[in-house]
Design an enzyme around this catalytic site. Sequence first.
Site, short mmCIF file in Angstrom:
data_model
loop_
_atom_site.label_atom_id
_atom_site.label_comp_id
_atom_site.label_asym_id
_atom_site.label_seq_id
_atom_site.Cartn_x
_atom_site.Cartn_y
_atom_site.Cartn_z
N SER A 20 0.79 -1.23 0.00
CA SER A 20 0.00 0.00 0.00
C SER A 20 0.82 1.28 0.00
O SER A 20 0.31 2.34 -0.36
CB SER A 20 -0.94 0.01 1.22
OG SER A 20 -1.78 -1.12 1.21
N THR A 21 2.08 1.22 0.41
CA THR A 21 2.90 2.43 0.50
C THR A 21 4.22 2.23 -0.21
O THR A 21 4.67 1.09 -0.43
CB THR A 21 3.16 2.81 1.97
OG1 THR A 21 4.01 1.82 2.57
CG2 THR A 21 1.86 2.91 2.76
#
Length: 210
Positions: A20-21
């Site tokens: 996600s990052t």
Amino acid sequence: MEAAPAMAKQSKVAIYARVSTDEQSTDAQLRDLRQYAVSRNWNDVREFIDEGVSGSKDSRPAWNSLWDALQKGRVNVLLVHALDRLGRSLPHLVKIISTCVERGITLVSFRENIDLSTSTGRMIVGIFSVLAEYERQIIIDRTRSGMRAAKARGSQIGQKRRHFDKQKATKLRDGGWGQIKIARELGIGVGRVNAWANNEYVPPDQRDAE
């Protein structure tokens, strides 16, 4: 993991990995999934990787490409590290799993030890479906409860009904305007104007006679 039956058709495998990052990496996921594919003697393997993206549909270009390949039958095995890499929510995950079942696609989740080609994997799909329906019903019940509470407080539910300026409508009708045109001018539904014209409106000559 429960032994899966041998597949008659050639396995066209898609590995999907997502983080996600930008600070995270898919390296650990890919290492495990590549080793697993080798252990199953899967040679035709494509990788779809989304890095630094959320689980929303529009922000996952690799997943969108993979989903298109699944729909077109270009993949018959989907290998992921964990189910939470797939679905944005439980109902969305169930939709993906159901699509795999309907199209004869084997979904394998490494971390949860789930394989849809096994009886245990198919049983787990059934459990997920029940949980998704339960979650959907809870949301519906909470929405209805909230609407009832708002109504009890006197709050407006839904779009506020617009004022019908009957005086202006009468002037327009006297001027020969049709009911559809009047409705557009006043910004209200044609049905309200029709009901007014049929039940309440009195033509000028009849008003004069009165």
